[in-house]
Design a protein around this motif. Structure first.
Motif, mmCIF file in Angstrom:
data_model
loop_
_atom_site.group_PDB
_atom_site.id
_atom_site.type_symbol
_atom_site.label_atom_id
_atom_site.label_comp_id
_atom_site.label_asym_id
_atom_site.label_seq_id
_atom_site.Cartn_x
_atom_site.Cartn_y
_atom_site.Cartn_z
ATOM 1 N N SER A 4 34.302 47.064 51.926
ATOM 2 C CA SER A 4 32.987 46.885 52.553
ATOM 3 C C SER A 4 32.581 45.423 52.701
ATOM 4 O O SER A 4 31.673 45.110 53.478
ATOM 5 C CB SER A 4 31.916 47.613 51.729
ATOM 6 N N GLY A 5 33.213 44.528 51.933
ATOM 7 C CA GLY A 5 32.817 43.125 51.948
ATOM 8 C C GLY A 5 31.617 42.825 51.075
ATOM 9 O O GLY A 5 31.133 41.686 51.048
ATOM 10 N N THR A 6 31.133 43.817 50.339
ATOM 11 C CA THR A 6 29.990 43.620 49.447
ATOM 12 C C THR A 6 30.334 42.605 48.357
ATOM 13 O O THR A 6 31.415 42.660 47.772
ATOM 14 C CB THR A 6 29.580 44.948 48.794
ATOM 15 N N ILE A 7 29.393 41.685 48.088
ATOM 16 C CA ILE A 7 29.609 40.636 47.092
ATOM 17 C C ILE A 7 28.585 40.764 45.973
ATOM 18 O O ILE A 7 27.381 40.865 46.236
ATOM 19 C CB ILE A 7 29.498 39.237 47.729
ATOM 20 N N ASP A 8 29.051 40.771 44.746
ATOM 21 C CA ASP A 8 28.185 40.760 43.569
ATOM 22 C C ASP A 8 28.514 39.532 42.732
ATOM 23 O O ASP A 8 29.697 39.208 42.535
ATOM 24 C CB ASP A 8 28.386 42.021 42.717
ATOM 25 N N LEU A 57 38.178 42.594 44.383
ATOM 26 C CA LEU A 57 38.638 41.227 44.211
ATOM 27 C C LEU A 57 37.709 40.488 43.265
ATOM 28 O O LEU A 57 36.481 40.660 43.323
ATOM 29 C CB LEU A 57 38.669 40.497 45.559
ATOM 30 N N VAL A 58 38.274 39.677 42.388
ATOM 31 C CA VAL A 58 37.501 38.785 41.525
ATOM 32 C C VAL A 58 37.741 37.372 42.047
ATOM 33 O O VAL A 58 38.862 36.866 41.987
ATOM 34 C CB VAL A 58 37.909 38.919 40.050
ATOM 35 N N VAL A 59 36.695 36.771 42.586
ATOM 36 C CA VAL A 59 36.808 35.482 43.260
ATOM 37 C C VAL A 59 36.102 34.405 42.445
ATOM 38 O O VAL A 59 34.946 34.582 42.043
ATOM 39 C CB VAL A 59 36.192 35.552 44.673
ATOM 40 N N SER A 60 36.813 33.317 42.189
ATOM 41 C CA SER A 60 36.199 32.148 41.555
ATOM 42 C C SER A 60 35.739 31.220 42.680
ATOM 43 O O SER A 60 36.560 30.625 43.367
ATOM 44 C CB SER A 60 37.206 31.428 40.647
ATOM 45 N N ASP A 61 34.433 31.144 42.864
ATOM 46 C CA ASP A 61 33.863 30.313 43.922
ATOM 47 C C ASP A 61 33.347 29.017 43.300
ATOM 48 O O ASP A 61 32.558 29.044 42.344
ATOM 49 C CB ASP A 61 32.726 31.056 44.626
ATOM 50 N N ALA A 62 33.805 27.885 43.835
ATOM 51 C CA ALA A 62 33.477 26.590 43.238
ATOM 52 C C ALA A 62 31.981 26.397 43.063
ATOM 53 O O ALA A 62 31.539 25.768 42.099
ATOM 54 C CB ALA A 62 34.044 25.466 44.105
ATOM 55 N N LEU A 97 32.647 35.978 41.349
ATOM 56 C CA LEU A 97 32.134 37.000 42.254
ATOM 57 C C LEU A 97 33.032 38.230 42.247
ATOM 58 O O LEU A 97 34.245 38.119 42.068
ATOM 59 C CB LEU A 97 32.055 36.460 43.687
ATOM 60 N N ARG A 98 32.412 39.390 42.464
ATOM 61 C CA ARG A 98 33.174 40.616 42.738
ATOM 62 C C ARG A 98 33.024 40.916 44.226
ATOM 63 O O ARG A 98 31.910 40.973 44.747
ATOM 64 C CB ARG A 98 32.666 41.790 41.920
#
Length: 326
Positions: free
Chosen positions: A108-112, A92-97, A102-103
């Motif tokens: 696994s829930g791993t965040i980069d 997932l590619v997440v745009s966090d305000a 973030l990837r």
């Protein structure tokens, strides 16, 4: 404490007759609602694994089975996830305000962190080669004060590109609250919503106009939020709320008036009207779908995704995902 605003005079385009209507003809079919157990599933995406993913106000990324059942927690960004996309590798590619692009590994829930240092990272689109196009809504105001940016109209939003090598470049700036981002089906252009200007701008990526930008669709009847690419090359637009006559009257007047309005209690300021509304345009900017209904049961639609004959809608303020049959 509210930030100071420095309003800029702007003459909005005259609203079209469509902006005055409260429902499409025929109206949007009645939606079904999928509870997510949290506030603000702002955007939604359907993963190839057959699940719907969304981010909510408390920072969590949730997974929902399309056939029903309770949501499960995938990850917690510790920020405020807004846009959610699927990359070519299935992450997932997440745009966090607050945290940036973030990837998130859905297994696994791993965040980069892929890119950070932005005031209000909002939405993204991911190309087939992994290039990420994303919006930074404002360089002056954060998510908590998004209304300030709309009222101020200084136009500090940006469209940026993160290449696969990790480099980040500004592609387009001077945008009026840069918001949703979508790629043409053939990736010939990237579109970005300018919420504060009622338009969708476009940057050409291929062909004789590569590198040039223009307007895909102007004078929208509402405030555009997230975008997504659907079937037949359609670009879906979530219209969070109709045009506001009070705001349109204020924008061309002396800036001091908007400073006074900004100092008023929130209940006395121009506010979003309740509606459920999405439109779709083709590659020429022609409206090819228009679905709207009364917002008594749901409102502030900020995300839209087409999947197998249905639209899945997200909202900045609701606690469910709305599902509409096409």
């Amino acid at each position: 404490m509210r930030p100071r605003i420095e309003p800029v005079v702007w003459q909005p385009p005259i609203p079209s007759p469509r902006a005055r209507l409260k429902a499409s003809d025929p109206p949007m079919p009645a939606p079904a609602f999928r509870p997510v157990g949290a506030s603000g599933p702002e955007d939604v995406v359907i993963h190839p694994d057959g699940h719907l993913y969304t981010g909510v106000a408390d920072g969590r990324i949730l997974r929902l089975d399309l056939s029903g059942g309770a949501p499960s927690v995938v990850a917690d960004t510790g920020g405020r996830p807004l846009g959610v996309e699927v990359g070519p590798d299935g992450d997932l590619v997440v745009s966090d305000a607050y945290r940036g692009v973030l990837r998130v590994d859905p297994a696994s829930g791993t965040i980069d962190v892929l890119a950070d240092g932005f005031r209000l990272c909002d939405n993204a689109a991911v190309a087939r080669d992994g290039t990420i196009w994303f919006s930074d809504s404002s360089q002056r105001h954060d998510l908590a004060h998004w209304r300030a940016d709309i009222l101020e109209h200084t136009g500090t939003g940006r469209l940026l590109r993160r290449d696969v090598d990790g480099s980040v470049d500004v592609v387009l700036e001077g945008l009026q609250f840069a918001n949703g981002v979508a790629l043409a089906a053939d990736e010939s252009f990237v579109a970005v919503a300018e919420t504060g200007a009622y338009r969708i701008s476009r940057v050409w990526l291929t062909g004789p106009r590569a590198g040039q930008h223009d307007v895909l669709v102007d004078n929208l009847p509402g405030f555009p939020d997230n975008l997504s690419t659907g079937s037949a090359g359609r670009i879906w637009i979530a219209l969070a709320t109709p045009r506001n006559p009070q705001l349109d009257r204020l924008l061309p007047r002396p800036p001091a008036l908007r400073k006074v309005v900004w100092a008023l209690p929130l209940a006395l300021q121009p506010a979003p009207a309740r509606t459920i509304w999405v439109q779709a345009v083709d590659e020429t900017g022609t409206v090819v779908a228009d679905l709207q209904r009364d917002g008594t049961d749901y409102h502030m639609v900020t995300g839209v995704r087409e999947h197998e004959g249905h639209l899945y809608l997200g909202s900045l303020t609701e606690s469910t995902v709305a599902v509409v049959a096409l």
